[in-house]
Design a protein around this motif. Structure first.
Motif, mmCIF file in Angstrom:
data_model
loop_
_atom_site.group_PDB
_atom_site.id
_atom_site.type_symbol
_atom_site.label_atom_id
_atom_site.label_comp_id
_atom_site.label_asym_id
_atom_site.label_seq_id
_atom_site.Cartn_x
_atom_site.Cartn_y
_atom_site.Cartn_z
ATOM 1 N N ARG A 1 0.840 -1.202 0.000
ATOM 2 C CA ARG A 1 0.000 0.000 0.000
ATOM 3 C C ARG A 1 0.880 1.259 0.000
ATOM 4 O O ARG A 1 0.614 2.212 -0.740
ATOM 5 C CB ARG A 1 -0.926 0.005 1.210
ATOM 6 C CG ARG A 1 -1.816 1.259 1.287
ATOM 7 C CD ARG A 1 -2.657 1.268 2.550
ATOM 8 N NE ARG A 1 -3.654 0.209 2.545
ATOM 9 C CZ ARG A 1 -4.815 0.283 1.905
ATOM 10 N NH1 ARG A 1 -5.117 1.390 1.210
ATOM 11 N NH2 ARG A 1 -5.673 -0.714 1.947
ATOM 12 N N ALA B 1 1.120 4.099 -2.983
ATOM 13 C CA ALA B 1 0.914 5.532 -2.743
ATOM 14 C C ALA B 1 2.121 6.336 -3.214
ATOM 15 O O ALA B 1 1.973 7.414 -3.813
ATOM 16 C CB ALA B 1 0.654 5.771 -1.257
ATOM 17 N N GLN C 1 1.920 11.357 1.097
ATOM 18 C CA GLN C 1 1.898 9.920 0.809
ATOM 19 C C GLN C 1 0.980 9.182 1.788
ATOM 20 O O GLN C 1 0.214 8.306 1.383
ATOM 21 C CB GLN C 1 3.304 9.341 0.874
ATOM 22 C CG GLN C 1 3.366 7.841 0.578
ATOM 23 C CD GLN C 1 4.781 7.342 0.425
ATOM 24 O OE1 GLN C 1 5.580 7.939 -0.295
ATOM 25 N NE2 GLN C 1 5.112 6.249 1.094
ATOM 26 N N GLY D 1 -1.581 10.371 3.248
ATOM 27 C CA GLY D 1 -2.957 10.672 2.873
ATOM 28 C C GLY D 1 -3.427 9.818 1.713
ATOM 29 O O GLY D 1 -4.552 9.289 1.722
ATOM 30 N N TYR D 2 -2.579 9.671 0.711
ATOM 31 C CA TYR D 2 -2.940 8.825 -0.430
ATOM 32 C C TYR D 2 -3.071 7.367 -0.003
ATOM 33 O O TYR D 2 -3.914 6.629 -0.535
ATOM 34 C CB TYR D 2 -1.900 8.965 -1.545
ATOM 35 C CG TYR D 2 -2.221 10.052 -2.532
ATOM 36 C CD1 TYR D 2 -2.687 9.761 -3.808
ATOM 37 C CD2 TYR D 2 -2.063 11.388 -2.194
ATOM 38 C CE1 TYR D 2 -2.984 10.769 -4.721
ATOM 39 C CE2 TYR D 2 -2.351 12.404 -3.090
ATOM 40 C CZ TYR D 2 -2.814 12.086 -4.351
ATOM 41 O OH TYR D 2 -3.115 13.082 -5.247
ATOM 42 N N GLU E 1 -4.364 6.194 2.470
ATOM 43 C CA GLU E 1 -5.671 5.942 3.074
ATOM 44 C C GLU E 1 -6.752 5.690 2.021
ATOM 45 O O GLU E 1 -7.858 5.254 2.362
ATOM 46 C CB GLU E 1 -6.068 7.124 3.958
ATOM 47 C CG GLU E 1 -5.165 7.295 5.179
ATOM 48 C CD GLU E 1 -5.528 8.517 5.996
ATOM 49 O OE1 GLU E 1 -6.472 9.243 5.592
ATOM 50 O OE2 GLU E 1 -4.871 8.753 7.023
ATOM 51 N N ARG E 2 -6.441 5.946 0.772
ATOM 52 C CA ARG E 2 -7.414 5.685 -0.283
ATOM 53 C C ARG E 2 -7.551 4.175 -0.503
ATOM 54 O O ARG E 2 -6.675 3.394 -0.124
ATOM 55 C CB ARG E 2 -6.975 6.351 -1.591
ATOM 56 C CG ARG E 2 -6.887 7.869 -1.539
ATOM 57 C CD ARG E 2 -6.618 8.427 -2.922
ATOM 58 N NE ARG E 2 -6.546 9.878 -2.920
ATOM 59 C CZ ARG E 2 -6.555 10.623 -4.032
ATOM 60 N NH1 ARG E 2 -6.670 10.053 -5.219
ATOM 61 N NH2 ARG E 2 -6.477 11.939 -3.945
ATOM 62 N N PRO E 3 -8.637 3.750 -1.139
ATOM 63 C CA PRO E 3 -8.758 2.323 -1.461
ATOM 64 C C PRO E 3 -7.549 1.846 -2.282
ATOM 65 O O PRO E 3 -7.127 2.526 -3.236
ATOM 66 C CB PRO E 3 -10.054 2.257 -2.277
ATOM 67 C CG PRO E 3 -10.847 3.438 -1.809
ATOM 68 C CD PRO E 3 -9.834 4.518 -1.537
ATOM 69 N N TYR E 4 -7.026 0.712 -1.917
ATOM 70 C CA TYR E 4 -5.826 0.177 -2.579
ATOM 71 C C TYR E 4 -6.062 -0.005 -4.073
ATOM 72 O O TYR E 4 -5.192 0.304 -4.896
ATOM 73 C CB TYR E 4 -5.464 -1.152 -1.921
ATOM 74 C CG TYR E 4 -4.218 -1.818 -2.457
ATOM 75 C CD1 TYR E 4 -2.962 -1.272 -2.234
ATOM 76 C CD2 TYR E 4 -4.309 -3.018 -3.159
ATOM 77 C CE1 TYR E 4 -1.817 -1.904 -2.702
ATOM 78 C CE2 TYR E 4 -3.173 -3.657 -3.620
ATOM 79 C CZ TYR E 4 -1.920 -3.097 -3.395
ATOM 80 O OH TYR E 4 -0.794 -3.737 -3.852
ATOM 81 N N GLU F 1 -7.879 1.666 -6.013
ATOM 82 C CA GLU F 1 -7.809 2.964 -6.679
ATOM 83 C C GLU F 1 -6.366 3.377 -6.923
ATOM 84 O O GLU F 1 -6.020 3.887 -8.004
ATOM 85 C CB GLU F 1 -8.507 4.026 -5.837
ATOM 86 C CG GLU F 1 -8.419 5.439 -6.435
ATOM 87 C CD GLU F 1 -8.963 6.509 -5.507
ATOM 88 O OE1 GLU F 1 -8.703 7.697 -5.784
ATOM 89 O OE2 GLU F 1 -9.629 6.169 -4.516
ATOM 90 N N LEU F 2 -5.497 3.168 -5.933
ATOM 91 C CA LEU F 2 -4.086 3.512 -6.093
ATOM 92 C C LEU F 2 -3.460 2.729 -7.239
ATOM 93 O O LEU F 2 -2.736 3.291 -8.072
ATOM 94 C CB LEU F 2 -3.336 3.237 -4.787
ATOM 95 C CG LEU F 2 -3.705 4.101 -3.586
ATOM 96 C CD1 LEU F 2 -2.983 3.610 -2.343
ATOM 97 C CD2 LEU F 2 -3.368 5.569 -3.841
#
Length: 214
Positions: A33, A37, A65, A67-68, A70-73, A75-76
């Motif tokens: 993860r 990010a 980084q 913050g990113y 924390e987005r759905p994996y 999506e990353l």
């Protein structure tokens, strides 16, 4: 024209997907993860990417980084697979190939080789040659700058290059170009390289740069 960076981007995205968000990597302290990010902000957040190289900005980079991360994996990984947006420097003609062939190869191996039961994947011949062409500069800036011994980096076909302090004992590392690139970037412990030299020279090198297990 071959686009090795694009091929490595897709390979890395596939490895990230297969590993899932919580798998280890060879990047110290990073899970998959965290790595995903990092890859996204590197080409989508120029304001934060500078801190990857500039220590004074590292705190800001880490906050962005995190913050990113924390987005759905999914999506990353999707954003990374999609490539740089039009406003990114990496979208300039030739920039992705020049800057990311090595970057994505190394990070793909960071995912692939993080477990104890890893197996090296064959590198297509054209890509291996692309890695070899980039190795001299990388070896000087990374391994050669840190090494206490002279390093001869050799391919199985006999081609070689030498970096490190003149007059110091020489250690020869032999393997395919991808393995030599990984050594130069500090991943030598997870390579298939053969290491030859005086025992005290090898031990001195081992204290500074990881080498395959004895």
């Amino acid at each position: 024209m071959s686009n090795h960076a694009l091929a490595e981007r897709h390979r890395l995205a596939q490895l990230l997907t297969a590993a899932g968000p919580d798998a280890p990597t060879l990047c110290s302290g990073w899970t998959t993860r965290d790595l995903a990010a990092h890859l996204v902000i590197r080409e989508r957040r120029a304001d934060a990417a500078a801190g990857i190289r500039v220590g004074a900005l590292a705190g800001w980079t880490q906050r962005v980084q995190d913050g990113y991360a924390e987005r759905p994996y999914e999506e990353l990984v999707r954003l990374f697979r999609a490539g740089p947006p039009m406003y990114s420097l990496f979208a300039l003609p030739g920039a992705d190939e020049a800057a990311n062939t090595i970057e994505y190869f190394v990070h793909a191996e960071d995912v692939l080789r993080a477990g104890d039961d890893w197996t090296a994947q064959p590198v297509p011949p054209g890509r291996a040659e692309a890695l070899w062409r980039r190795l001299p500069l990388i070896a000087r800036l990374e391994a050669g700058r840190r090494s206490p011994v002279r390093l001869t980096l050799s391919r199985p076909d006999g081609q070689s290059l030498t970096v490190g302090p003149s007059g110091a004992p020489t250690v020869r590392l032999t393997g395919d170009p991808g393995e030599l690139v990984l050594f130069a970037y500090g991943r030598g412990a997870r390579t298939t390289l053969a290491v030859d030299g005086a025992p005290d020279a090898i031990e001195a090198l081992r204290h500074v740069l990881p080498l395959p297990a004895r």
